[in-house]
Design an enzyme around this catalytic site. Sequence first.
Site, PDB file in Angstrom:
ATOM      1  N   HIS A 101     -31.741  14.598  16.008  1.00  0.00           N
ATOM      2  CA  HIS A 101     -32.167  15.898  15.474  1.00  0.00           C
ATOM      3  C   HIS A 101     -33.401  15.719  14.577  1.00  0.00           C
ATOM      4  CE1 HIS A 101     -28.717  17.689  17.249  1.00  0.00           C
ATOM      5  NE2 HIS A 101     -27.832  17.152  16.435  1.00  0.00           N
ATOM      6  N   LEU A 128     -49.229  33.012  14.179  1.00  0.00           N
ATOM      7  CA  LEU A 128     -48.015  32.705  14.948  1.00  0.00           C
ATOM      8  C   LEU A 128     -46.756  33.134  14.204  1.00  0.00           C
ATOM      9  CD1 LEU A 128     -46.579  31.069  17.289  1.00  0.00           C
ATOM     10  CD2 LEU A 128     -46.613  29.123  15.724  1.00  0.00           C
ATOM     11  N   ASP A 143     -33.007  20.866  23.750  1.00  0.00           N
ATOM     12  CA  ASP A 143     -31.764  20.157  24.066  1.00  0.00           C
ATOM     13  C   ASP A 143     -31.976  18.663  24.293  1.00  0.00           C
ATOM     14  OD1 ASP A 143     -29.069  19.982  24.469  1.00  0.00           O
ATOM     15  OD2 ASP A 143     -29.103  20.695  26.536  1.00  0.00           O
TER      16      ASP A 143
HETATM   17  C1  FPP Z   1     -29.453  20.295  21.035  1.00  0.00           C
HETATM   18  O1  FPP Z   1     -29.316  18.910  21.209  1.00  0.00           O
HETATM   19  C2  FPP Z   1     -30.106  20.571  19.780  1.00  0.00           C
HETATM   20  C3  FPP Z   1     -29.545  21.262  18.748  1.00  0.00           C
HETATM   21  C4  FPP Z   1     -28.186  21.817  18.782  1.00  0.00           C
HETATM   22  C5  FPP Z   1     -30.268  21.468  17.500  1.00  0.00           C
HETATM   23  C6  FPP Z   1     -31.746  21.543  17.598  1.00  0.00           C
HETATM   24  C7  FPP Z   1     -32.249  21.580  16.239  1.00  0.00           C
HETATM   25  C8  FPP Z   1     -33.333  20.943  15.777  1.00  0.00           C
HETATM   26  C9  FPP Z   1     -34.294  20.177  16.610  1.00  0.00           C
HETATM   27  C10 FPP Z   1     -33.635  21.035  14.319  1.00  0.00           C
HETATM   28  C11 FPP Z   1     -33.895  22.447  13.944  1.00  0.00           C
HETATM   29  C12 FPP Z   1     -34.686  22.522  12.779  1.00  0.00           C
HETATM   30  C13 FPP Z   1     -35.536  23.520  12.516  1.00  0.00           C
HETATM   31  C14 FPP Z   1     -36.442  23.327  11.406  1.00  0.00           C
HETATM   32  C15 FPP Z   1     -35.627  24.764  13.278  1.00  0.00           C
HETATM   33  P1  FPP Z   1     -27.851  18.327  21.425  1.00  0.00           P
HETATM   34  O2  FPP Z   1     -27.378  17.782  20.138  1.00  0.00           O
HETATM   35  O3  FPP Z   1     -26.987  19.364  22.051  1.00  0.00           O
HETATM   36  O4  FPP Z   1     -28.166  17.172  22.428  1.00  0.00           O
HETATM   37  P2  FPP Z   1     -27.181  16.598  23.532  1.00  0.00           P
HETATM   38  O5  FPP Z   1     -27.138  17.611  24.638  1.00  0.00           O
HETATM   39  O6  FPP Z   1     -27.884  15.350  23.939  1.00  0.00           O
HETATM   40  O7  FPP Z   1     -25.864  16.357  22.870  1.00  0.00           O
END
Ligand code: FPP
Length: 264
Positions: free
Chosen positions: A53, A147, A36
Site C-alpha cells: 500500500h 485537477l 488493485d
Molecule cells: C487494493 O489492493 C488496494 C487497496 C484496497 C487500497 C488502495 C489504497 C492505496 C493505494 C492508498 C490510498 C491512499 C490515498 C492517499 C488515497 P489489495 O490489497 O486488494 O491487493 P491484492 O488484491 O493483491 O490483495
Amino acid sequence: MSWKKFFNFKKEKTEAELLKAVTARPIPEHIAIIMDGNGRWATARNLPRTAGHRQGVEVLREIIETAVKLKIAHLTLYAFSTENWKRPESEVRALMSLMVEFLQKEIKTLHENNIRINMLGEIQGLPYDAAQEIKKSMELTKNNTGLQVNIAINYGSRAEIIRAVKKIAQDIAQNRLSPDEISEDLFTQYLETKGIPDPDLMIRTGGEFRLSNFLLYQSAYTELLFTDKRLLWPDFSSRKFLKAILEYQNRVRRFGGIDEQEGV
Ligand code: FPP
C-alpha cells in the site's frame, strides 16, 4: 536501412513522446482508478501487505502529477471500499494512516498545484483523524480550479444509490419533489458524484475483471481497461497511465448509437 534503424522502430516510446501523443488528441475529462494488487506485490517480495500500500501511494503521487500535466479535470481513486472493513484491523489501520500521512505531507503541494481534494463515501464511520484530515484538505482546496482528486473512502456504489433513493423518497414525502420530476439527470443530483461528469475511462490494475461496487451508476458508458494480472498497482507508472489513455483514445465510443462513419 541500417540494422540499428530497423530495430529502432520497435523501441519503446519515452514518457515525453507518450505525453506528446496523448496531448495531441482529446483528453478524457474523468479517469477513475481501482488501484488493485498492492497486497500481492508485497507478498511476492516477502514484505507485509502494508508495504504494498505504501508503494501504491508513491505511484499515486506520480499519476496525480501526470494528470495535472494533461489537464485532466477529474481523477477518482478507489482507496477504501465499504467491504474493505472486513480486512484485518492492522491493515485497515495502516491504510487509514497512509491516507492521513499522504494528505499531511502533500496537501501544500497539492494546493499549490491548484488541485481540489474531494471525498466520495461516508465520512461518518472513518477514524477521527482520517475524517479530520479529509475535511481540512477539502476546506483548504475547495476554491481550486485545476485537477479534482476524488478519493473514494468508505465508499460503496450500492449504498450510495440507496442513500440517493432515500433522499428522493424524503423529498417526495415532504412535497419538495414530485415523482414525475424523477429523471436520469435528477437522479445524478442525488449521488455523491453530483456535478462530476461520468468517468470516461476506468482503469483497474491487478488482473481482476470486475467493478467491485465502484461507480456502478456512473460507469454505464465508461470505457473499461483491465490490466494483466502481472501488472499490480505498485508497478503502475506514469508511462503505463499514458499508454492506457492512448488505448482509450483509440477506442470508438458510440454511447448506444452507431459510429458516424459506419452510418454513411
Ligand atoms: C487494493 O489492493 C488496494 C487497496 C484496497 C487500497 C488502495 C489504497 C492505496 C493505494 C492508498 C490510498 C491512499 C490515498 C492517499 C488515497 P489489495 O490489497 O486488494 O491487493 P491484492 O488484491 O493483491 O490483495
